[in-house]
Write a protein that holds these residues in place. Structure first.
Motif, PDB file in Angstrom:
ATOM      1  N   SER A  66      52.263   3.667  22.810  1.00 17.75           N
ATOM      2  CA  SER A  66      51.043   3.875  23.592  1.00 17.75           C
ATOM      3  C   SER A  66      50.836   5.373  23.755  1.00 17.75           C
ATOM      4  O   SER A  66      51.703   6.178  23.388  1.00 17.75           O
ATOM      5  CB  SER A  66      51.160   3.192  24.959  1.00 17.75           C
ATOM      6  N   ASN A  74      51.803   7.243  38.338  1.00 23.66           N
ATOM      7  CA  ASN A  74      51.391   5.832  38.211  1.00 23.66           C
ATOM      8  C   ASN A  74      49.884   5.654  38.375  1.00 23.66           C
ATOM      9  O   ASN A  74      49.421   4.631  38.901  1.00 23.66           O
ATOM     10  CB  ASN A  74      52.154   4.963  39.213  1.00 23.66           C
ATOM     11  N   ARG A  75      49.139   6.634  37.915  1.00 24.65           N
ATOM     12  CA  ARG A  75      47.678   6.599  37.999  1.00 24.65           C
ATOM     13  C   ARG A  75      47.096   6.775  36.603  1.00 24.65           C
ATOM     14  O   ARG A  75      47.389   7.772  35.944  1.00 24.65           O
ATOM     15  CB  ARG A  75      47.192   7.729  38.915  1.00 24.65           C
ATOM     16  N   PRO A  76      46.278   5.841  36.115  1.00 19.87           N
ATOM     17  CA  PRO A  76      45.683   6.028  34.791  1.00 19.87           C
ATOM     18  C   PRO A  76      44.866   7.319  34.721  1.00 19.87           C
ATOM     19  O   PRO A  76      44.196   7.703  35.693  1.00 19.87           O
ATOM     20  CB  PRO A  76      44.785   4.794  34.632  1.00 19.87           C
ATOM     21  N   HIS A  77      44.953   7.963  33.575  1.00 15.61           N
ATOM     22  CA  HIS A  77      44.207   9.210  33.380  1.00 15.61           C
ATOM     23  C   HIS A  77      43.502   9.150  32.033  1.00 15.61           C
ATOM     24  O   HIS A  77      44.091   8.714  31.033  1.00 15.61           O
ATOM     25  CB  HIS A  77      45.132  10.423  33.409  1.00 15.61           C
ATOM     26  N   THR A 117      53.014   9.537  27.968  1.00 18.03           N
ATOM     27  CA  THR A 117      52.873   9.900  29.373  1.00 18.03           C
ATOM     28  C   THR A 117      53.768  11.077  29.766  1.00 18.03           C
ATOM     29  O   THR A 117      53.796  11.467  30.925  1.00 18.03           O
ATOM     30  CB  THR A 117      53.218   8.700  30.269  1.00 18.03           C
ATOM     31  N   TRP A 157      43.058   7.468  26.885  1.00 10.95           N
ATOM     32  CA  TRP A 157      43.607   7.376  28.239  1.00 10.95           C
ATOM     33  C   TRP A 157      45.090   7.013  28.159  1.00 10.95           C
ATOM     34  O   TRP A 157      45.580   6.499  27.160  1.00 10.95           O
ATOM     35  CB  TRP A 157      42.829   6.348  29.064  1.00 10.95           C
ATOM     36  N   ARG A 158      45.796   7.301  29.235  1.00 14.35           N
ATOM     37  CA  ARG A 158      47.209   6.919  29.379  1.00 14.35           C
ATOM     38  C   ARG A 158      47.380   6.258  30.744  1.00 14.35           C
ATOM     39  O   ARG A 158      46.580   6.492  31.663  1.00 14.35           O
ATOM     40  CB  ARG A 158      48.132   8.142  29.240  1.00 14.35           C
ATOM     41  N   ASP A 159      48.446   5.464  30.879  1.00 18.28           N
ATOM     42  CA  ASP A 159      48.541   4.668  32.100  1.00 18.28           C
ATOM     43  C   ASP A 159      49.158   5.417  33.268  1.00 18.28           C
ATOM     44  O   ASP A 159      49.136   4.929  34.401  1.00 18.28           O
ATOM     45  CB  ASP A 159      49.273   3.345  31.850  1.00 18.28           C
ATOM     46  N   ARG A 160      49.717   6.593  33.026  1.00 17.56           N
ATOM     47  CA  ARG A 160      50.249   7.422  34.110  1.00 17.56           C
ATOM     48  C   ARG A 160      50.526   8.807  33.543  1.00 17.56           C
ATOM     49  O   ARG A 160      50.396   9.030  32.335  1.00 17.56           O
ATOM     50  CB  ARG A 160      51.530   6.819  34.688  1.00 17.56           C
TER      51      ARG A 160
END
Length: 539
Positions: free
Chosen positions: A266, A208-211, A269, A192-195
């Motif tokens: 991380s 700005n939505r985790p995916h 994104t 997953w990534r944070d945005r």
């Protein structure tokens, strides 16, 4: 009869039909059981007819004739008294069943009956066989994850178009999508990534939505088994040595830790080419061998795709560890270092009865002996590989990257790349003149593939929009025999058949691009793309 892809030969008896009703049977000899099951599950569900088997179940007879037909070839004969479908092997029989379904009309593509009588097949004879053995579609589930149900649906859509390879792009900088039991952080961290970037980077937009998301090993076994029942091979892609930041974020020791702080990374994104690539240490080789041990257990495909594309060399140039490896192996430069890295896995796969396939950058620095090439930067890499005796899958971005926009103007959602219309895709020719004039090299082109990269497609509705109807045109390019010259391809005839085929897509629930442009909800106003003006350069 508006068949897509067009068959090799076709002859019909005017105004003669074979009716299907509750008494119509379906039967066949050994080896036909899978196709029988598929016909009952699909045609039976759409028509409401039982298509029962057993003594006296005359009507539709299935048979295998490997002594008469090639494995993917079939012969379909419909007379006023019954149907005989013969395949050279289970695959040929299955492709013939797809043709039979098309002949019943668009309503045969629904999951429940809209009518229970009036079904009939035109009396005809179809003889058919594919042009290429690899008729593929890449589905990028790394940039935007697609749930398992969407992947299974796409296997049905591929099968309906006689496409037989699903290239599943499982790992990249933006996400790792396959469970590896030995290394759980690959999905816990890299899954997953944070945005996400919204549109092209020039606009600087983020959601700005985790995916995230990943497939368990049992999910993937199910996908592989579902594909096999539809005569489709799933080819996994584990991208190395570039496009690897999701893996490095999970296990920082995999990166070039002697030149960058890999522990601070991380899951990426952004979209694009990333400087953070794998190191070339022994530990990294062992790590990916262990990953591939589990991948091979899930995927029985002969080919395993290891990427090999877009691997910047700056970190290797600065890395004492990488430079020591270059010296140790007596390599000329970083290009040869990448070749050395991939040759290691070429040998490793060969020892296990598998074959490496990679993007055409794997030619740089020397091609591994058993490797095959996915030629994406035009034809040149594929031509060079084929002339050197390597197998090739032609997928040049100038023609068959289906993330590219379908029309000029601002209405196309996140317009990317060149305009590639339905007709443009239909006129794509996998064998360029340099290979058509060299039959020995041309024989190494084992197939062709259309690629669906999902940076700008964040759900299956957008994948549908970009894939269809162009994937139908690609399917005909991959399956149907070529006229004397590519320019002689019958676009007008295909366009007329597409008018009927769109009704089939409607019945299947495919949200394709309409002829007159996107519906309001298919547009993405304000989302920046990266359109390239003018015609693409010669591939």
């Amino acid at each position: 009869m508006d068949l897509i892809p067009a068959p090799v030969s076709f002859g019909a008896d005017a105004d003669q039909f074979f009716p299907l009703d509750a008494g119509t049977g379906l039967d066949g000899g050994p080896g036909t059981e899978g196709v029988q099951r598929w016909l009952r599950d699909t045609v039976g569900a759409a028509t409401g007819l039982p298509l029962s088997s057993g003594p006296g179940a005359a009507g539709i007879a299935l048979a295998l004739a490997p002594e008469e037909l090639e494995p993917e070839a079939y012969r379909l004969r419909v007379s006023a008294t019954g149907v005989v479908l013969t395949g050279g092997g289970p695959a040929g029989l299955f492709w013939g069943a797809q043709t039979l379904r098309q002949l019943l009309g668009a309503e045969a593509f629904r999951r429940a009956p809209l009518k229970r009588e009036g079904w009939r097949l035109p009396c005809l004879t179809v003889e058919d066989a594919p042009r290429f053995g690899w008729r593929g579609v890449l589905l990028d589930v790394s940039r935007h994850f697609l749930p398992k149900a969407d992947v299974l649906r796409y296997l049905d859509l591929l099968a309906a178009h006689k496409l037989n390879v699903l290239h599943l792009h499982l790992t990249d900088d933006q996400g790792w999508r396959v469970e590896i039991k030995r290394y759980p952080k690959l999905t816990e961290v890299g899954g997953w990534r944070d945005r996400s970037m919204v549109g092209y980077r020039s606009a600087g937009n983020r959601d700005n939505r985790p995916h995230g998301g990943f497939y368990t090993q049992d999910d993937l076994r199910e996908i592989v088994a579902y594909a096999a029942e539809r005569q489709i091979t799933v080819v996994p892609e584990i991208d190395i040595p570039g496009h690897a930041q999701a893996a490095i974020a999970a296990y920082p020791e995999l990166g070039n830790h002697d030149v960058v702080d890999t522990a601070a990374l991380s899951t990426w994104t952004d979209w694009g080419v990333n400087a953070n690539v794998l190191n070339v240490e022994d530990g990294t080789l062992r790590f990916y061998e262990n990953v591939l041990d589990e991948v091979l257990e899930i995927f029985p495909s002969r080919f395993v795709h290891l990427g090999g594309d877009e691997c910047p060399k700056e970190q290797w140039k600065a890395s004492p560890s990488a430079q020591a490896r270059i010296k140790e192996q007596e390599l000329a430069d970083e290009d040869e270092l990448q070749s050395w890295f991939l040759r290691h896995f070429d040998s490793w796969l060969a020892a296990r009865g598998r074959r490496l396939i990679g993007w055409d950058e794997i030619l740089e620095g020397g091609l591994a002996p058993g490797a095959a090439v996915s030629s994406w930067r035009g034809y040149a890499g594929g031509v060079a590989a084929a002339k050197a005796g390597h197998d090739v899958v032609m997928c040049p971005e100038q023609y068959v990257y289906l993330d590219h926009r379908q029309a000029p103007g601002d209405d196309e959602p996140a317009p990317v790349g060149w305009v590639r219309t339905l007709e443009d895709v239909y006129r794509f020719e996998p064998l360029p003149p340099a290979l058509r004039q060299d039959p020995e090299a041309a024989a190494h082109v084992i197939g062709t593939q259309a690629n669906l990269w999902t940076e700008f497609m964040d759900d299956v509705r957008e994948v549908d929009y970009h894939a269809f109807p162009r994937l139908a045109a690609f399917a005909e390019v991959a399956w149907s025999r070529l006229p004397q010259e590519p320019a002689e391809r019958d676009w007008a005839g295909f366009d007329a058949r597409m008018a009927v085929h769109r009704a089939r897509l409607d019945a299947l629930g495919v949200e394709y691009r309409p002829e007159d442009g996107p519906r309001p909800w298919q547009r993405r106003p304000g989302v920046a793309g990266r359109p390239i003006e003018g015609a693409p350069p010669e591939a």
